[in-house]
Design a protein around this motif. Structure first.
Motif, short mmCIF file in Angstrom:
data_model
loop_
_atom_site.label_atom_id
_atom_site.label_comp_id
_atom_site.label_asym_id
_atom_site.label_seq_id
_atom_site.Cartn_x
_atom_site.Cartn_y
_atom_site.Cartn_z
N PHE A 36 -0.13 -0.39 -0.34
CA PHE A 36 0.07 -0.05 0.07
C PHE A 36 0.86 0.67 -0.22
CE2 PHE A 36 -2.53 3.36 2.32
CZ PHE A 36 -3.50 4.18 1.57
N ASP A 37 1.76 1.41 0.82
CA ASP A 37 2.63 2.01 1.08
C ASP A 37 3.37 2.21 -0.13
OD1 ASP A 37 2.25 3.16 3.77
OD2 ASP A 37 3.83 1.44 4.41
N ARG A 38 3.53 1.46 -0.60
CA ARG A 38 5.00 1.89 -2.52
C ARG A 38 3.79 2.40 -3.23
NH1 ARG A 38 6.71 -3.76 -5.85
NH2 ARG A 38 7.44 -2.73 -8.10
N GLY A 39 2.37 1.64 -3.87
CA GLY A 39 1.42 2.36 -4.68
C GLY A 39 0.53 3.59 -4.20
N THR A 40 1.08 3.98 -2.69
CA THR A 40 0.42 5.42 -2.42
C THR A 40 2.05 6.30 -3.04
OG1 THR A 40 -0.90 4.83 -0.67
CG2 THR A 40 -0.33 6.73 -1.11
N ARG A 41 2.63 5.81 -3.05
CA ARG A 41 4.11 6.78 -3.35
C ARG A 41 3.74 7.00 -4.54
NH1 ARG A 41 8.85 3.39 -0.60
NH2 ARG A 41 7.83 2.05 -0.39
N ARG A 42 3.23 5.63 -5.81
CA ARG A 42 3.18 6.11 -6.97
C ARG A 42 2.85 6.52 -7.49
NH1 ARG A 42 3.99 -0.12 -10.45
NH2 ARG A 42 6.02 -0.19 -9.88
N ILE A 43 1.58 6.96 -6.99
CA ILE A 43 0.41 7.78 -7.46
C ILE A 43 0.73 9.94 -6.24
CG2 ILE A 43 -2.09 8.79 -6.67
CD1 ILE A 43 -2.83 5.85 -6.15
N ALA A 44 1.18 9.53 -6.05
CA ALA A 44 2.20 11.09 -5.50
C ALA A 44 2.91 11.01 -6.29
CB ALA A 44 2.61 10.67 -4.42
N LEU A 45 3.29 10.43 -6.55
CA LEU A 45 4.61 10.94 -7.99
C LEU A 45 4.28 11.03 -9.04
CD1 LEU A 45 8.14 10.84 -8.27
CD2 LEU A 45 8.12 8.33 -9.21
N CYS A 46 3.76 10.16 -9.54
CA CYS A 46 2.92 10.84 -10.65
C CYS A 46 2.03 11.55 -11.00
CB CYS A 46 1.72 9.42 -10.82
SG CYS A 46 2.04 7.63 -11.82
N GLY A 47 1.37 12.27 -9.52
CA GLY A 47 0.76 13.87 -9.26
C GLY A 47 1.73 13.99 -9.20
N LEU A 48 2.51 14.56 -8.68
CA LEU A 48 2.97 15.54 -8.81
C LEU A 48 4.05 15.72 -10.06
CD1 LEU A 48 5.23 15.58 -4.99
CD2 LEU A 48 3.67 16.78 -6.06
N THR A 49 4.55 15.17 -10.86
CA THR A 49 4.66 14.71 -12.31
C THR A 49 4.32 15.92 -13.23
OG1 THR A 49 6.51 12.65 -11.95
CG2 THR A 49 6.16 13.76 -14.31
N THR A 50 2.55 15.44 -13.17
CA THR A 50 2.11 15.63 -13.75
C THR A 50 1.46 17.57 -13.53
OG1 THR A 50 0.51 13.83 -14.26
CG2 THR A 50 -1.01 15.56 -14.36
N LEU A 51 1.61 17.64 -11.78
CA LEU A 51 1.47 19.05 -11.80
C LEU A 51 2.56 20.60 -12.62
CD1 LEU A 51 0.09 21.13 -9.84
CD2 LEU A 51 0.73 20.64 -8.21
N SER A 52 3.68 19.05 -12.12
CA SER A 52 4.80 19.76 -12.75
C SER A 52 4.77 20.41 -14.22
CB SER A 52 6.14 19.25 -12.24
OG SER A 52 6.09 19.10 -10.81
N ALA A 53 4.89 19.38 -14.45
CA ALA A 53 4.26 19.22 -16.52
C ALA A 53 3.58 20.19 -16.76
CB ALA A 53 3.58 18.13 -17.48
N VAL A 54 2.41 20.41 -16.16
CA VAL A 54 1.45 20.93 -16.19
C VAL A 54 1.93 23.16 -15.52
CG1 VAL A 54 -0.87 22.20 -15.29
CG2 VAL A 54 -0.59 20.00 -16.14
N VAL A 55 2.20 23.19 -14.98
CA VAL A 55 3.20 24.46 -14.26
C VAL A 55 4.20 24.29 -15.86
CG1 VAL A 55 4.20 25.57 -12.78
CG2 VAL A 55 2.97 24.35 -12.00
#
Length: 164
Positions: free
Chosen positions: A4-23
């Motif tokens: 669960f921790d590994r999946g949460t980290r992946r989701i957070a990493l994908c979200g931050l990557t997407t946010l960075s790309a949009v910015v």
């Protein structure tokens, strides 16, 4: 629990990557200037046209009959501009300082692709010129070399007529 921790980290990493790309995407500034960049206005020299004279670099002649006049009427022909795929030359007819007709005397037409590109691009360039009443027009996507040569030849013709 570690899964669960590994999946949460992946989701957070994908979200931050997407946010960075949009910015980064929204912070990209496009050009809003109508002026040509220096690179687009620079002559295109290749080995094939090394012996050609760049007549667009020559000083423009005064309009027929003397100094610069904004209300000048007549026809002026721009120089032949050598571009990567051929030559471009424009003739403009003015009435009272307004551009009434633009004829493209030369454009690249060596092969079917050149003819197809320029069959679509030349009417757009002419229409934009008549609307803008100057050589400050947008390039046609896919016909950058023709557009650049067109603008240079047109500007030289307008300089001859004493029209800004």
């Amino acid at each position: 629990m570690s899964r669960f921790d590994r999946g949460t980290r992946r989701i957070a990493l994908c979200g931050l990557t997407t946010l960075s790309a949009v910015v980064l995407l929204f912070s990209y500034r496009t050009s809003t200037s109508a002026a040509l960049p220096e690179a687009a206005a620079a002559p295109d020299t290749t080995a094939a046209d090394a012996g050609a004279v760049d007549t667009a670099a020559l000083p423009a002649a005064a309009p027929p009959g003397g100094g610069a006049r904004s209300g000048w009427s007549g026809t002026v022909t721009g120089p032949v501009v050598q571009v990567k795929w051929g030559q471009v030359q424009v003739r403009a007819t003015l009435s009272g300082g307004r551009i009434t007709t633009v004829d493209v005397l030369r454009h690249p037409d060596e092969n079917a692709r050149d003819r197809a590109i320029n069959a679509a691009a030349v009417p757009v360039l002419v229409r934009e010129t008549l609307q803008a009443q100057s050589a400050r027009i947008d390039m046609v996507s896919g016909a950058t070399y023709t557009s650049t040569g067109y603008v240079r030849s047109l500007q030289a013709a307008l300089d001859q007529a004493g029209v800004a």
